[in-house]
Design a protein around this motif. Structure first.
Motif, PDB file in Angstrom:
ATOM      1  N   ALA A  40       6.753  21.314 -17.671  1.00 42.42           N
ATOM      2  CA  ALA A  40       5.497  21.450 -18.460  1.00 42.42           C
ATOM      3  C   ALA A  40       4.681  20.338 -18.112  1.00 42.42           C
ATOM      4  CB  ALA A  40       5.926  21.221 -19.941  1.00 42.42           C
ATOM      5  N   LEU A  41       3.308  20.579 -18.425  1.00 40.72           N
ATOM      6  CA  LEU A  41       2.343  19.622 -17.941  1.00 40.72           C
ATOM      7  C   LEU A  41       2.536  18.022 -18.469  1.00 40.72           C
ATOM      8  CD1 LEU A  41      -0.206  18.826 -16.255  1.00 40.72           C
ATOM      9  CD2 LEU A  41      -1.458  19.738 -18.551  1.00 40.72           C
ATOM     10  N   SER A  42       2.950  18.131 -19.746  1.00 36.91           N
ATOM     11  CA  SER A  42       3.095  16.839 -20.328  1.00 36.91           C
ATOM     12  C   SER A  42       4.073  16.031 -19.801  1.00 36.91           C
ATOM     13  CB  SER A  42       3.016  16.928 -21.967  1.00 36.91           C
ATOM     14  OG  SER A  42       4.318  17.761 -22.239  1.00 36.91           O
ATOM     15  N   LYS A  43       5.258  16.882 -19.543  1.00 32.61           N
ATOM     16  CA  LYS A  43       6.394  16.089 -19.085  1.00 32.61           C
ATOM     17  C   LYS A  43       6.356  15.742 -17.304  1.00 32.61           C
ATOM     18  CE  LYS A  43       9.926  18.719 -21.817  1.00 32.61           C
ATOM     19  NZ  LYS A  43      11.227  19.508 -22.072  1.00 32.61           N
ATOM     20  N   TYR A  44       5.511  16.650 -16.893  1.00 32.41           N
ATOM     21  CA  TYR A  44       5.049  15.856 -15.305  1.00 32.41           C
ATOM     22  C   TYR A  44       4.189  14.771 -15.558  1.00 32.41           C
ATOM     23  CZ  TYR A  44       3.412  16.669 -10.836  1.00 32.41           C
ATOM     24  OH  TYR A  44       2.906  16.408  -9.472  1.00 32.41           O
ATOM     25  N   LEU A  48      -7.976  19.266 -17.350  1.00 30.55           N
ATOM     26  CA  LEU A  48      -6.765  19.288 -16.300  1.00 30.55           C
ATOM     27  C   LEU A  48      -6.221  20.778 -16.381  1.00 30.55           C
ATOM     28  CD1 LEU A  48      -5.363  17.473 -14.221  1.00 30.55           C
ATOM     29  CD2 LEU A  48      -3.756  16.742 -16.010  1.00 30.55           C
ATOM     30  N   LYS A  49      -5.760  21.113 -17.550  1.00 32.14           N
ATOM     31  CA  LYS A  49      -5.191  22.250 -17.714  1.00 32.14           C
ATOM     32  C   LYS A  49      -5.862  23.339 -17.115  1.00 32.14           C
ATOM     33  CE  LYS A  49      -2.683  21.397 -21.971  1.00 32.14           C
ATOM     34  NZ  LYS A  49      -2.566  21.639 -23.449  1.00 32.14           N
ATOM     35  N   GLU A  50      -7.269  23.566 -17.036  1.00 32.07           N
ATOM     36  CA  GLU A  50      -8.047  24.476 -16.430  1.00 32.07           C
ATOM     37  C   GLU A  50      -7.825  24.503 -14.824  1.00 32.07           C
ATOM     38  OE1 GLU A  50     -12.794  25.802 -15.982  1.00 32.07           O
ATOM     39  OE2 GLU A  50     -12.075  24.301 -17.390  1.00 32.07           O
ATOM     40  N   ILE A  51      -7.759  23.354 -14.341  1.00 30.15           N
ATOM     41  CA  ILE A  51      -7.463  23.027 -12.956  1.00 30.15           C
ATOM     42  C   ILE A  51      -6.066  23.610 -12.788  1.00 30.15           C
ATOM     43  CG2 ILE A  51      -7.074  21.585 -10.977  1.00 30.15           C
ATOM     44  CD1 ILE A  51      -9.772  21.725 -11.239  1.00 30.15           C
ATOM     45  N   VAL A  52      -5.042  23.188 -13.511  1.00 27.92           N
ATOM     46  CA  VAL A  52      -3.559  23.428 -13.165  1.00 27.92           C
ATOM     47  C   VAL A  52      -3.324  25.156 -13.416  1.00 27.92           C
ATOM     48  CG1 VAL A  52      -1.385  23.314 -14.256  1.00 27.92           C
ATOM     49  CG2 VAL A  52      -2.643  21.387 -14.020  1.00 27.92           C
ATOM     50  N   GLN A  53      -4.090  25.698 -14.089  1.00 29.35           N
ATOM     51  CA  GLN A  53      -3.981  27.144 -14.148  1.00 29.35           C
ATOM     52  C   GLN A  53      -4.342  27.880 -12.851  1.00 29.35           C
ATOM     53  OE1 GLN A  53      -5.806  28.145 -17.709  1.00 29.35           O
ATOM     54  NE2 GLN A  53      -4.305  27.387 -19.167  1.00 29.35           N
ATOM     55  N   MET A  54      -5.049  27.370 -12.058  1.00 24.70           N
ATOM     56  CA  MET A  54      -5.766  27.912 -10.973  1.00 24.70           C
ATOM     57  C   MET A  54      -4.767  27.737  -9.634  1.00 24.70           C
ATOM     58  SD  MET A  54      -9.649  27.534 -11.681  1.00 24.70           S
ATOM     59  CE  MET A  54     -10.214  28.770 -10.736  1.00 24.70           C
ATOM     60  N   THR A  63       0.835  -1.234  -0.084  1.00 24.72           N
ATOM     61  CA  THR A  63      -0.033   0.005  -0.015  1.00 24.72           C
ATOM     62  C   THR A  63       0.823   1.168  -0.055  1.00 24.72           C
ATOM     63  OG1 THR A  63      -1.883  -1.091   1.278  1.00 24.72           O
ATOM     64  CG2 THR A  63      -1.877   1.429   1.364  1.00 24.72           C
ATOM     65  N   ILE A  64       0.561   1.978  -0.883  1.00 26.72           N
ATOM     66  CA  ILE A  64       1.246   3.583  -0.873  1.00 26.72           C
ATOM     67  C   ILE A  64       0.330   4.583  -0.574  1.00 26.72           C
ATOM     68  CG2 ILE A  64       2.452   5.103  -2.543  1.00 26.72           C
ATOM     69  CD1 ILE A  64       2.401   1.395  -3.230  1.00 26.72           C
ATOM     70  N   VAL A  65       0.851   5.233   0.399  1.00 26.81           N
ATOM     71  CA  VAL A  65      -0.115   6.174   1.335  1.00 26.81           C
ATOM     72  C   VAL A  65       0.330   7.660   1.131  1.00 26.81           C
ATOM     73  CG1 VAL A  65      -1.229   6.880   3.090  1.00 26.81           C
ATOM     74  CG2 VAL A  65      -1.163   4.536   2.673  1.00 26.81           C
ATOM     75  N   ASP A  66      -0.426   8.492   0.705  1.00 31.78           N
ATOM     76  CA  ASP A  66       0.332   9.967   0.891  1.00 31.78           C
ATOM     77  C   ASP A  66       1.162  10.278  -0.020  1.00 31.78           C
ATOM     78  OD1 ASP A  66      -1.708  10.558   2.632  1.00 31.78           O
ATOM     79  OD2 ASP A  66      -0.321  10.301   4.408  1.00 31.78           O
ATOM     80  N   LEU A  67       1.253   9.561  -1.308  1.00 32.76           N
ATOM     81  CA  LEU A  67       2.370   9.950  -2.338  1.00 32.76           C
ATOM     82  C   LEU A  67       2.244  11.156  -2.764  1.00 32.76           C
ATOM     83  CD1 LEU A  67       4.524   9.150  -4.368  1.00 32.76           C
ATOM     84  CD2 LEU A  67       2.861   7.971  -5.905  1.00 32.76           C
ATOM     85  N   ASN A  68       3.173  12.035  -2.792  1.00 33.45           N
ATOM     86  CA  ASN A  68       3.314  13.332  -3.380  1.00 33.45           C
ATOM     87  C   ASN A  68       4.349  13.672  -4.169  1.00 33.45           C
ATOM     88  OD1 ASN A  68       0.980  14.901  -1.950  1.00 33.45           O
ATOM     89  ND2 ASN A  68       1.864  14.180  -0.294  1.00 33.45           N
ATOM     90  N   ILE A  69       4.235  14.105  -5.520  1.00 34.58           N
ATOM     91  CA  ILE A  69       5.250  14.349  -6.128  1.00 34.58           C
ATOM     92  C   ILE A  69       5.115  15.908  -6.430  1.00 34.58           C
ATOM     93  CG2 ILE A  69       6.490  13.781  -8.499  1.00 34.58           C
ATOM     94  CD1 ILE A  69       5.498  11.279  -8.726  1.00 34.58           C
ATOM     95  N   ILE A  70       5.969  16.560  -5.916  1.00 32.55           N
ATOM     96  CA  ILE A  70       5.811  18.104  -5.730  1.00 32.55           C
ATOM     97  C   ILE A  70       6.720  18.791  -6.753  1.00 32.55           C
ATOM     98  CG2 ILE A  70       6.020  20.133  -4.137  1.00 32.55           C
ATOM     99  CD1 ILE A  70       5.449  18.190  -1.976  1.00 32.55           C
ATOM    100  N   ASN A  71       6.165  19.603  -7.752  1.00 34.22           N
ATOM    101  CA  ASN A  71       7.137  20.498  -8.596  1.00 34.22           C
ATOM    102  C   ASN A  71       6.297  21.935  -8.810  1.00 34.22           C
ATOM    103  OD1 ASN A  71       7.844  21.297 -11.458  1.00 34.22           O
ATOM    104  ND2 ASN A  71       9.207  20.271 -10.784  1.00 34.22           N
TER     105      ASN A  71
END
Length: 272
Positions: free
Chosen positions: A113-117, A167-173, A100-108
């Motif tokens: 760029a969104l596609s690379k992320y 997704l881009k609409e969310i990311v911009q905010m 089980t993987i809990v609270d996985l965060n990849i923070i940047n």
């Protein structure tokens, strides 16, 4: 007891000789069975190698605890300004030995760029899945926590499938990808053929899966209504269920549907 009778019992119970003729301390046996899957030196080295195969520039800091069956894992790539942290555990569930993987965060902070992320995120999830397969667990699962959707103000929204434009609409905010971490996990894991928890529900995690199904299926209807309008309405189906709002959800992939560990767990649970 005749040897043939013992043989018949072994076949019926799918057990081994030592399980029938040796008296075990059940609690000790429960933990001993987890040793091959725990975060011992061999498995830590394997996990480190797999992490470096994916990104050789990541640092690797792991802190096992609880009989080496749980660990805090922190990784950092200073070149990309990426920090990855999570809690990872191996334990018994009704489906067998489960990673089980809990609270996985990849923070940047949007330096990628969104596609690379998304590609980086997907590769890392595949790394964890590859590790799970190599240590031969029966199931891997990721928790998906609610998140604060900047479009639907002040409501905790359980993630939904989104296309890249949505997704881009969310990311911009938001200021960084960490704020919508759960969305990325949800979308990518579904693309990797993970199941929503109620697809493989065994009655042990939640009690109101039908509400989840009804709410999720709502998003498949009324396509003329914008997705956030549908999401607002979907929340009305959750309002009377505290556990649906507060608890984690999981996405699963079952590696071994016929695992004997399921039988062992059932027997051990009966005696503990």
């Amino acid at each position: 007891m005749k040897l043939t009778t013992i043989r018949t019992l072994m076949d019926a119970l799918e057990g081994n000789w030592d399980e029938l003729i040796i008296s075990h301390n059940k609690d000790k046996y429960f933990w001993e069975c987890l040793i091959p899957y725990s975060f011992n030196k061999e498995n830590i080295d394997l996990l480190r190698d797999k992490v470096y195969e994916n990104d050789p520039n990541l640092s690797f800091n792991i802190q096992p605890y609880s009989n080496n069956c749980k660990a805090n894992l922190t990784l950092e790539n200073k070149n990309l300004n990426i920090v990855i942290d999570m809690n990872i555990s191996v334990f018994w569930t009704k489906r067998g030995i489960t990673l089980t993987i809990v609270d996985l965060n990849i923070i940047n902070n949007k330096e990628l760029a969104l596609s690379k992320y998304k590609k980086y995120y997907k590769n890392f999830l595949c790394t964890l899945e590859s590790y799970a397969r190599h240590i031969n667990v029966d199931v891997i699962r990721f928790n998906i926590r609610p998140y604060l959707n900047p479009v639907v103000k002040n409501e905790f929204i359980i993630p939904i499938e989104m296309d890249d434009d949505e997704l881009k609409e969310i990311v911009q905010m938001v200021d960084n990808y960490g704020e919508i971490n759960s969305i990325f996990k949800w979308i990518i894991l579904l693309s990797l053929k993970y199941h929503k928890f109620y697809d493989v529900f065994d009655g042990s995690e939640y009690y109101k899966t039908e509400i989840y199904k009804k709410a999720d299926n709502y998003l498949l209807k009324d396509k003329d209504i914008p997705i956030y309008g549908r999401e607002r309405k979907r929340q009305k189906l959750y309002k009377n269920s505290f556990e649906l709002i507060m608890n984690d959800r999981y996405l699963y992939k079952v590696f071994n549907e016929n695992s004997k560990n399921r039988i062992i767990y059932k027997r051990l649970s009966a005696f503990m």
